[in-house]
Design a protein around this motif. Structure first.
Motif, mmCIF file in Angstrom:
data_model
loop_
_atom_site.group_PDB
_atom_site.id
_atom_site.type_symbol
_atom_site.label_atom_id
_atom_site.label_comp_id
_atom_site.label_asym_id
_atom_site.label_seq_id
_atom_site.Cartn_x
_atom_site.Cartn_y
_atom_site.Cartn_z
ATOM 1 N N TRP A 198 5.442 -0.021 11.987
ATOM 2 C CA TRP A 198 4.738 1.260 11.983
ATOM 3 C C TRP A 198 5.332 2.123 13.076
ATOM 4 O O TRP A 198 5.547 1.675 14.194
ATOM 5 C CB TRP A 198 3.244 1.058 12.246
ATOM 6 N N ASN A 199 5.603 3.398 12.740
ATOM 7 C CA ASN A 199 6.135 4.338 13.724
ATOM 8 C C ASN A 199 5.241 5.559 13.843
ATOM 9 O O ASN A 199 4.681 6.038 12.854
ATOM 10 C CB ASN A 199 7.548 4.781 13.340
ATOM 11 N N SER A 200 5.122 6.055 15.064
ATOM 12 C CA SER A 200 4.366 7.269 15.339
ATOM 13 C C SER A 200 5.082 8.046 16.429
ATOM 14 O O SER A 200 5.946 7.516 17.127
ATOM 15 C CB SER A 200 2.947 6.916 15.804
ATOM 16 N N PHE A 201 4.752 9.328 16.550
ATOM 17 C CA PHE A 201 5.225 10.086 17.712
ATOM 18 C C PHE A 201 4.045 10.593 18.531
ATOM 19 O O PHE A 201 4.228 11.340 19.481
ATOM 20 C CB PHE A 201 6.177 11.224 17.312
ATOM 21 N N GLY A 202 2.863 10.177 18.166
ATOM 22 C CA GLY A 202 1.707 10.329 19.043
ATOM 23 C C GLY A 202 0.954 11.622 18.986
ATOM 24 O O GLY A 202 -0.270 11.644 19.081
ATOM 25 N N ASP A 203 1.664 12.751 18.832
ATOM 26 C CA ASP A 203 1.000 14.055 18.877
ATOM 27 C C ASP A 203 1.939 15.081 18.266
ATOM 28 O O ASP A 203 3.157 14.976 18.416
ATOM 29 C CB ASP A 203 0.651 14.442 20.315
ATOM 30 N N GLY A 207 5.004 19.681 23.621
ATOM 31 C CA GLY A 207 4.757 19.524 25.052
ATOM 32 C C GLY A 207 3.551 18.678 25.387
ATOM 33 O O GLY A 207 3.038 18.732 26.517
ATOM 34 N N ALA A 208 3.077 17.883 24.440
ATOM 35 C CA ALA A 208 1.863 17.092 24.649
ATOM 36 C C ALA A 208 1.996 16.197 25.881
ATOM 37 O O ALA A 208 3.025 15.553 26.080
ATOM 38 C CB ALA A 208 1.575 16.232 23.428
ATOM 39 N N PRO A 209 0.960 16.138 26.732
ATOM 40 C CA PRO A 209 1.020 15.296 27.928
ATOM 41 C C PRO A 209 0.989 13.821 27.572
ATOM 42 O O PRO A 209 0.397 13.424 26.559
ATOM 43 C CB PRO A 209 -0.241 15.697 28.710
ATOM 44 N N PRO A 210 1.624 12.988 28.382
ATOM 45 C CA PRO A 210 1.659 11.551 28.100
ATOM 46 C C PRO A 210 0.282 10.933 27.907
ATOM 47 O O PRO A 210 0.110 10.055 27.054
ATOM 48 C CB PRO A 210 2.367 10.969 29.327
ATOM 49 N N GLU A 211 -0.694 11.382 28.686
ATOM 50 C CA GLU A 211 -2.023 10.777 28.604
ATOM 51 C C GLU A 211 -2.606 10.921 27.195
ATOM 52 O O GLU A 211 -3.246 10.012 26.671
ATOM 53 C CB GLU A 211 -2.967 11.428 29.620
ATOM 54 N N ARG A 239 5.250 -4.669 13.517
ATOM 55 C CA ARG A 239 5.809 -4.131 14.762
ATOM 56 C C ARG A 239 5.291 -2.712 14.986
ATOM 57 O O ARG A 239 5.150 -1.937 14.038
ATOM 58 C CB ARG A 239 7.340 -4.135 14.713
ATOM 59 N N ARG A 240 5.046 -2.372 16.251
ATOM 60 C CA ARG A 240 4.540 -1.043 16.615
ATOM 61 C C ARG A 240 5.650 -0.267 17.317
ATOM 62 O O ARG A 240 6.186 -0.705 18.337
ATOM 63 C CB ARG A 240 3.313 -1.163 17.523
ATOM 64 N N SER A 241 5.993 0.882 16.757
ATOM 65 C CA SER A 241 7.142 1.662 17.203
ATOM 66 C C SER A 241 6.707 3.080 17.546
ATOM 67 O O SER A 241 5.825 3.643 16.898
ATOM 68 C CB SER A 241 8.197 1.684 16.086
ATOM 69 N N LEU A 242 7.339 3.655 18.562
ATOM 70 C CA LEU A 242 7.014 5.017 18.975
ATOM 71 C C LEU A 242 8.287 5.821 19.187
ATOM 72 O O LEU A 242 9.195 5.381 19.900
ATOM 73 C CB LEU A 242 6.204 5.010 20.274
ATOM 74 N N LEU A 243 8.357 6.986 18.541
ATOM 75 C CA LEU A 243 9.370 7.974 18.895
ATOM 76 C C LEU A 243 8.845 8.723 20.107
ATOM 77 O O LEU A 243 7.806 9.382 20.027
ATOM 78 C CB LEU A 243 9.604 8.941 17.738
ATOM 79 N N VAL A 244 9.520 8.564 21.232
ATOM 80 C CA VAL A 244 9.033 9.156 22.483
ATOM 81 C C VAL A 244 9.095 10.669 22.362
ATOM 82 O O VAL A 244 10.157 11.260 22.165
ATOM 83 C CB VAL A 244 9.835 8.646 23.687
ATOM 84 N N PHE A 245 7.928 11.300 22.475
ATOM 85 C CA PHE A 245 7.728 12.699 22.118
ATOM 86 C C PHE A 245 7.022 13.395 23.275
ATOM 87 O O PHE A 245 6.712 12.793 24.297
ATOM 88 C CB PHE A 245 6.888 12.757 20.832
ATOM 89 N N GLY A 246 6.770 14.666 23.117
ATOM 90 C CA GLY A 246 6.025 15.408 24.120
ATOM 91 C C GLY A 246 6.782 15.526 25.430
ATOM 92 O O GLY A 246 8.019 15.507 25.481
ATOM 93 N N ALA A 247 6.039 15.630 26.525
ATOM 94 C CA ALA A 247 6.653 15.821 27.836
ATOM 95 C C ALA A 247 7.588 14.678 28.207
ATOM 96 O O ALA A 247 8.617 14.875 28.858
ATOM 97 C CB ALA A 247 5.561 15.988 28.895
ATOM 98 N N ASP A 248 7.255 13.452 27.785
ATOM 99 C CA ASP A 248 8.095 12.306 28.121
ATOM 100 C C ASP A 248 9.499 12.419 27.544
ATOM 101 O O ASP A 248 10.469 11.929 28.127
ATOM 102 C CB ASP A 248 7.456 11.012 27.606
ATOM 103 N N ALA A 249 9.633 13.053 26.388
ATOM 104 C CA ALA A 249 10.949 13.166 25.755
ATOM 105 C C ALA A 249 11.908 13.989 26.599
ATOM 106 O O ALA A 249 13.128 13.786 26.534
ATOM 107 C CB ALA A 249 10.812 13.794 24.367
ATOM 108 N N VAL A 262 8.069 5.494 31.594
ATOM 109 C CA VAL A 262 7.779 5.748 30.189
ATOM 110 C C VAL A 262 7.632 4.430 29.425
ATOM 111 O O VAL A 262 6.694 4.241 28.649
ATOM 112 C CB VAL A 262 8.875 6.634 29.566
ATOM 113 N N VAL A 263 8.545 3.500 29.659
ATOM 114 C CA VAL A 263 8.481 2.210 28.970
ATOM 115 C C VAL A 263 7.186 1.481 29.330
ATOM 116 O O VAL A 263 6.500 0.933 28.461
ATOM 117 C CB VAL A 263 9.715 1.354 29.303
ATOM 118 N N ASP A 264 6.845 1.465 30.602
ATOM 119 C CA ASP A 264 5.588 0.839 31.054
ATOM 120 C C ASP A 264 4.381 1.425 30.318
ATOM 121 O O ASP A 264 3.495 0.700 29.863
ATOM 122 C CB ASP A 264 5.397 1.066 32.551
#
Length: 300
Positions: A198-203, A207-211, A239-249, A262-264
């Motif tokens: 499963w993949n997501s980008f979270g928001d 510019g979404a904040p990491p929190e 498996r849980r997958s994330l495309l690092v998005f928002g401010a972290d990217a 970011v990994v933590d």
């Protein structure tokens, strides 16, 4: 210290806006740096800059498969409104053979016409949200069947297949692993039933904040666990997958510490695959290489 219950994978997403030879060099660099996977987006155009240079993803993926040797390759994710599902299944088995079994088959329902101009550009229907998800479920079922079987029949509400032959078989058996991009409950249920990842980008806000991304992802993770249990699937098998998005990217390759932070942040909530955009400026490349060769090996 990062605690990992399952081996973590690191991937890179590149945008297909470079001249061919430059794209080859970029992918070969990513492979040589030891990343687990490399991905293309799948849109008809770059919808942020519709008139800018842009290559078709599956055509380019097939060519890049021949220019790499061991890294996993895929589309993050294939926009299913653009293709007939049986045709997409044949594209997948073709690339899996060209790459000698390195394909990760990413599938997603596609962005709406409010975001992506493809529908008016090429004259295809912009499905309403409910229809889009219902079609997506049928599409995933069809692709799964086509890649597992020599001949497939299917009688759905939207798609019907009769004696659909698939040969040769994909190299990976019973089929290449499927990554499903999903955010809402119905899409997550499809991922729970059919996906290997499963993949997501979270928001949806760049510019979404990491929190906020962490909390959104945590909630979806919990929902996936419940949906897996409802159908008798062991949640840890997905498996849980994330495309690092928002401010972290924008900050992840600024320094080794930024990368580790970011990994933590995401491994602590159960993410076991992190996919990053290729650095957006050349000045980040030295740090990018340092992270790939020195930091990532220490995190595995």
């Amino acid at each position: 210290m990062i605690c990992m219950g399952r081996d973590i994978r690191f991937g890179i997403l590149t945008l297909q806006n470079l001249p061919w030879q430059e794209e080859v060099k970029r992918w070969q660099l990513i492979e040589n740096l030891g990343f687990d996977s490399v991905w293309l987006a799948d849109h008809f155009v770059n919808y942020m800059q519709p008139t800018a240079p842009w290559f078709e993803s599956w055509t380019l993926l097939a060519a890049l498969a021949d220019k790499t040797s061991h890294i996993r390759i895929g589309t993050l994710v294939s926009s299913v409104p653009l293709r007939n599902p049986a045709v997409l299944a044949r594209q997948a088995l073709t690339v899996d053979n060209i790459s000698n079994g390195r394909l990760e088959l990413g599938l997603g329902a596609g962005a709406s016409g409010k975001v992506d101009p493809v529908y008016s550009m090429i004259g295809i229907k912009d499905w309403a949200r409910a229809e889009r998800v219902s079609r997506f479920q049928e599409i995933v079922e069809i692709i799964d069947k086509c890649l597992r079987n020599k001949v497939t029949n299917y009688d759905g509400q939207y798609y019907k297949l009769r004696d659909t032959a698939m040969a040769p078989p994909p190299v990976q058996q019973p089929r290449p692993p499927i990554t499903i991009g999903a955010m809402g409950p119905r899409m997550l249920k499809i991922a729970a039933r059919y996906a290997d990842t499963w993949n997501s980008f979270g928001d949806e806000e760049w510019g979404a904040p990491p929190e906020r991304i962490v909390e959104n992802t945590r909630q979806r993770n919990d929902m996936l666990d419940e949906y897996c249990k409802e159908i008798g699937r062991e949640p840890s098998s997905l498996r849980r997958s994330l495309l690092v998005f928002g401010a972290d990217a924008s900050t992840v390759f600024r320094s080794p510490k930024d990368f580790e932070d970011v990994v933590d942040r995401y491994t602590e909530i159960g993410i076991t695959e992190l996919i990053f955009y290729y650095p957006h400026t050349e000045k980040l490349i030295p740090t990018f290489k340092e992270i790939a060769t020195e930091v990532i090996p220490s995190l595995r």
